[in-house]
Design an enzyme around this catalytic site. Structure first.
Site, PDB file in Angstrom:
ATOM      1  N   TYR A  83       0.670  -1.240   0.033  1.00  0.00           N
ATOM      2  CA  TYR A  83      -0.141   0.245   0.176  1.00  0.00           C
ATOM      3  C   TYR A  83       1.110   0.989   0.117  1.00  0.00           C
ATOM      4  O   TYR A  83       1.585   0.983   0.247  1.00  0.00           O
ATOM      5  CB  TYR A  83      -0.881   0.153   1.231  1.00  0.00           C
ATOM      6  CG  TYR A  83      -1.703  -1.292   1.008  1.00  0.00           C
ATOM      7  CD1 TYR A  83      -1.583  -2.751   1.756  1.00  0.00           C
ATOM      8  CD2 TYR A  83      -3.619  -0.960   1.421  1.00  0.00           C
ATOM      9  CE1 TYR A  83      -2.548  -3.245   1.459  1.00  0.00           C
ATOM     10  CE2 TYR A  83      -5.054  -1.763   1.030  1.00  0.00           C
ATOM     11  CZ  TYR A  83      -3.730  -3.152   0.951  1.00  0.00           C
ATOM     12  OH  TYR A  83      -5.204  -4.147   1.166  1.00  0.00           O
ATOM     13  N   GLU A  84       0.226   2.165  -0.754  1.00  0.00           N
ATOM     14  CA  GLU A  84       1.755   3.610  -1.290  1.00  0.00           C
ATOM     15  C   GLU A  84       1.710   4.433   0.708  1.00  0.00           C
ATOM     16  O   GLU A  84       2.773   4.925   0.306  1.00  0.00           O
ATOM     17  CB  GLU A  84       0.817   4.093  -2.325  1.00  0.00           C
ATOM     18  CG  GLU A  84      -0.725   5.199  -1.789  1.00  0.00           C
ATOM     19  CD  GLU A  84      -1.222   5.593  -2.180  1.00  0.00           C
ATOM     20  OE1 GLU A  84      -1.012   5.486  -3.836  1.00  0.00           O
ATOM     21  OE2 GLU A  84      -2.662   6.303  -2.233  1.00  0.00           O
ATOM     22  N   SER A  85       0.743   3.761   1.773  1.00  0.00           N
ATOM     23  CA  SER A  85       1.390   4.139   2.915  1.00  0.00           C
ATOM     24  C   SER A  85       2.956   4.126   3.250  1.00  0.00           C
ATOM     25  O   SER A  85       3.413   4.054   4.132  1.00  0.00           O
ATOM     26  CB  SER A  85      -0.125   4.138   3.791  1.00  0.00           C
ATOM     27  OG  SER A  85       0.101   2.981   3.905  1.00  0.00           O
ATOM     28  N   GLY A  86       3.699   3.254   2.413  1.00  0.00           N
ATOM     29  CA  GLY A  86       4.686   2.594   3.188  1.00  0.00           C
ATOM     30  C   GLY A  86       4.673   1.285   3.541  1.00  0.00           C
ATOM     31  O   GLY A  86       6.000   0.912   3.893  1.00  0.00           O
TER      32      GLY A  86
END
Lengths: 288, 257, 288, 257
Positions: free
Chosen positions: B50-53
């Site tokens: 997920y792009e949140s890391g």
């Protein structure tokens, strides 16, 4: 001079009308308390910067603090639109909102470049997208070695970066963990830095390679327990998803929104009072 | 036949597109549901990012936001967002980008920015997020969204994330070496780009849907495979895993958190 | 297929004559065992890459494996020169050594660019230095926004990166901590990756934001306890400073060096045998 | 007078240059000894950074290498080397770079690369390391090395790390906005650049040294302040703290580690 002071003092001293301000956070650790203090102090003509502007930016826009927003995704995560943001863009209410739009990869790179004191960031991206047609800051460069075409954007260096973190020590060193977004980059790229924290501890105890921001990169550290509410702080409290859902009808209606800002931000003394009031009024019967 | 909803069929059909062991960059919402269903059924070794890391996440309930604590706590590792986009996505490690969309066109270009004029928009959408670079840096992408005339337009008014651009070899000519969208999964069926023209073609229909319905929900003249096969219906296992997941999720999100 | 195999097999399968190979480590976690295996397998015409080449690169050079070295600081830390490196540069023994020289800031940036899949790195540096006169890869660029002059260098993408780390799990995921240098960048920038580890554990237990390299970026994981000796592995063993000092007279003399390589590398089966032999012969009376 | 050695005086004189609270990027060897002495005497809040990624280190014994475990374990934080050079040094957070050198010239340019021709070197030195960008990105730099005709040359054969280049405003004209070297501390005295010409001038002599000795150990005609004041001798505290530090260090490094 100690870096530790009240949030009221920090915002009054450091945030100036007209500043570019990044209140960063990627769902986790959103600096809601600081945003409310900015509204309460009626700061004006701000350029707000954030990859993922959410409710607190919706509130700042609706409350008339914002002239321009630099962002890459603006929404109420898991719920829908930011109605105050849309109303400003679509109808100019309460004032027109200039927007400067990026993609996440672009904006993450420009924060990185800002932290690295480089004047521009290079991105393997933007190809095929219409975004560069509407953001004149995106230019193209030819690699001097491979002749490839790459996108370049100016580095991002906010006047003020504000973040929320888990802990600080008495000296003002800050320790944060979990989803840390672009916070380190936003802090190191900024001219001035305010950090709100859940608690001030005698000694930080980060693991090896833990993420610490030393006191000498920070201008003010403010203890605000729950300062990320209704977002969450890993290790302290969870996200109040219900509030995110309940925000939708409030934000849809200008009157309701104005009333809400009055009741929960302007008419309260500080974030603790707001939280107490909100928990009492808005989520009756919910004991969590 | 009425034992499952169209949304369930869509999610299940999408989940099947994800092979075991691939590295998948997941968008929030429908892509996240499909990707986690794949992980909980036929693809236990899929790596979800997920792009949140958060890398290698195994959430027990579906996240409401891209940065839920559940994603972080169940992740194999959590990196900063610049590292995520620079080293992991741009670095070329992502096999499949799994995206949603507000609008999509004939050549699978996605619009999540604005309906109408950019400066005088009819509807201001959330914006690009991670999608443009997911759609260009992931080796291929899958798109999942409900089919309707409003969403499936001949030409999007704003290309946020490039699909096959104007079709044919336009994508390659623009300098993109990745495959781009290889399938669009909807509540009515599955579309895929024609190998040459890159125009989206209806390649399977979910049981209970018709070509006419699909055409009705599409803003251009929709080509179809002839005959159009039916999507295999959900297996009992797929259905029960999905429903359990949705139930756990609803329960978890009904509280204050 | 499991990523876990013997070091002998990994080097045989993955390192080819003529490859560019980065065995990275910044004093900590130097992949000595892997370097010895490369010597033992008599790999030839390698381009060695490392910011801080030390004893293991001295050994590889003296043993005739190396055609070219890309580096930014080559020395025996805390002791002095690398005599085999100097002999190769100054006298062409055992063969001429081509060098491509950078500064640390430059090389760290080119690894970063390599990991980020960008064709070049941008640096606020090299100004006033003579280095760019002797490294034609360093070019200059004008910022499209500010007109500033900045250095650019091609990204660094080794054919093979080899590092040592603390732990792997059965799947081949790796966890490292402490001084982590450019290891993550060197791994992500490389075509192929070999990692030696102290131990293979049932479950890695990294702290939040701990540094993990997932199995899908790695080609071979090899269990080699003590594999960084005489450098150190935080949490496992300390640096053998005495060996670094004792290396100096060995490396000064071609004959002694050849004998040493024969006795301690070529004539032993593996790194464990070497360590046992070395501990017996070289540091008599020292029980530590 | 013979109660301390010239090296002790050099280290102590160098340590005094470091103000309390500054952020100092420290080279290994003499700079590291001087910086830690400062930390253990008048500058307890100095922030020491080593290029291995350790920030706010408080080593109990002097490190033998730039990446000793002691540095990492006593550090406030440990970051990657790219982060160190990109965000912390290039980012502009370093007040003082504390460097050693193999050769230095009249305008405080440093050579640590090569003596003689680059391609046919008389002596191949270790190379640049972090020094070039420390000397250009730190707000100012201090240099510590023993004075000798071999080390103090009129013009270095290779500028690894720029000092004041050809003197005057050459540094500024080259595009460098930082101050560059502000002092060179040797075993004989302290040199500092003339405010206008930027030529190194002898500004203080350690007790027991003479101007003649200093000239003898310098490869160009050495200008001096007239009269040249004596460096204040070591205080008992400075001496005892330095000796304790050196003793602890010797003891720690005499073992296998």
């Amino acid at each position: 001079m100690s870096k530790i002071c009240s949030l009221k003092e920090a915002i009054a001293r450091i945030v100036k009308n007209g500043d570019s301000v990044a209140m960063e956070g990627f769902t986790h650790l959103i600096p809601y308390a600081a945003g409310h203090e900015v509204i309460r102090q009626q700061k004006r003509n701000l350029t707000l910067i954030r990859m993922t502007p959410d409710l607190i930016y919706d509130q700042l826009i609706g409350a008339g603090c914002v002239k321009k927003m630099i962002f890459s995704w603006g929404g109420n995560p898991g719920v829908g639109s930011l109605h105050r943001f849309r109303d400003a863009v679509e109808n100019g209410w309460p004032q027109p909102l200039e927007i400067q739009e990026h993609s996440h990869a672009d904006m993450a790179s420009t924060y990185d470049a800002g932290a690295a004191n480089l004047p521009f960031a290079v991105l393997r991206g933007h190809i095929g997208s219409d975004l560069p047609l509407y953001n004149p800051q995106i230019k193209w460069i030819t690699c001097p070695f491979t002749d490839e075409k790459l996108a370049v954007m100016p580095a991002l260096n906010p006047d003020v970066t504000i973040i929320h973190a888990q802990q600080a020590d008495q000296q003002g060193n800050v320790f944060l963990w979990g989803i840390v977004g672009v916070q380190k980059q936003a802090v190191l790229a900024a001219e001035k830095v305010i950090i709100t924290v859940e608690e001030i501890v005698v000694k930080l105890n980060p693991p090896p390679n833990g993420i610490v921001l030393p006191h000498w990169v920070i201008d003010a550290v403010c203890k605000v327990p729950g300062g990320a509410f209704p977002s969450y702080t890993q290790g302290y409290y969870e996200r109040n998803n219900r509030f995110y859902q309940q925000w939708d009808p409030i934000a849809r209606d200008r009157e309701r929104f104005n009333q809400w800002i009055h009741d929960y931000v302007m008419a309260v003394e500080n974030f603790a009072d707001y939280k107490a009031q909100l928990e009492k009024d808005l989520i009756p019967g919910d004991t969590k | 036949m009425n034992q499952y909803t169209a949304e369930e069929m869509m999610t299940i059909a999408a989940s099947r597109k994800l092979k075991n062991g691939v590295v998948c960059f997941v968008g929030i919402g429908l892509p996240s549901a499909a990707a986690n269903l794949a992980r909980l059924t036929h693809a236990p070794d899929v790596v979800l990012i997920y792009e949140s890391g958060t890398i290698g996440t195994k959430p027990n309930v579906l996240p409401l936001s891209i940065g839920d604590g559940e994603l972080s706590e169940s992740a194999q590792m959590v990196v900063s967002v610049p590292e995520m986009f620079r080293y992991w996505l741009q670095g070329g490690w992502v096999d499949v980008g799994f995206l949603g969309a507000a609008q999509i066109d004939k050549f699978a270009n996605i619009n999540t920015t604005v309906i109408g004029d950019y400066h005088q928009p009819k509807t201001r959408l959330p914006g690009a997020g991670g999608a443009p670079e997911i759609s260009t840096n992931a080796k291929e992408s899958l798109i999942i969204l409900k089919q309707s005339k409003r969403a499936f337009v001949e030409k999007v008014s704003f290309i946020t994330s490039p699909g096959h651009l104007s079709g044919g070899d336009a994508r390659e000519k623009a300098g993109l070496s990745t495959k781009g969208p290889t399938a669009v999964i909807t509540d009515l069926g599955v579309l895929a780009p024609d190998p040459v023209s890159k125009e989206l073609v209806l390649v399977s229909l979910h049981e209970g849907s018709t070509v006419e319905q699909a055409q009705e929900a599409t803003g251009w003249h929709l080509k179809t495979n002839d005959p159009v096969p039916f999507t295999p219906p959900p297996t009992p296992l797929e259905l029960s895993v999905l429903r359990d997941l949705n139930e756990r999720t609803a329960l978890a999100h009904s509280g204050t958190h």
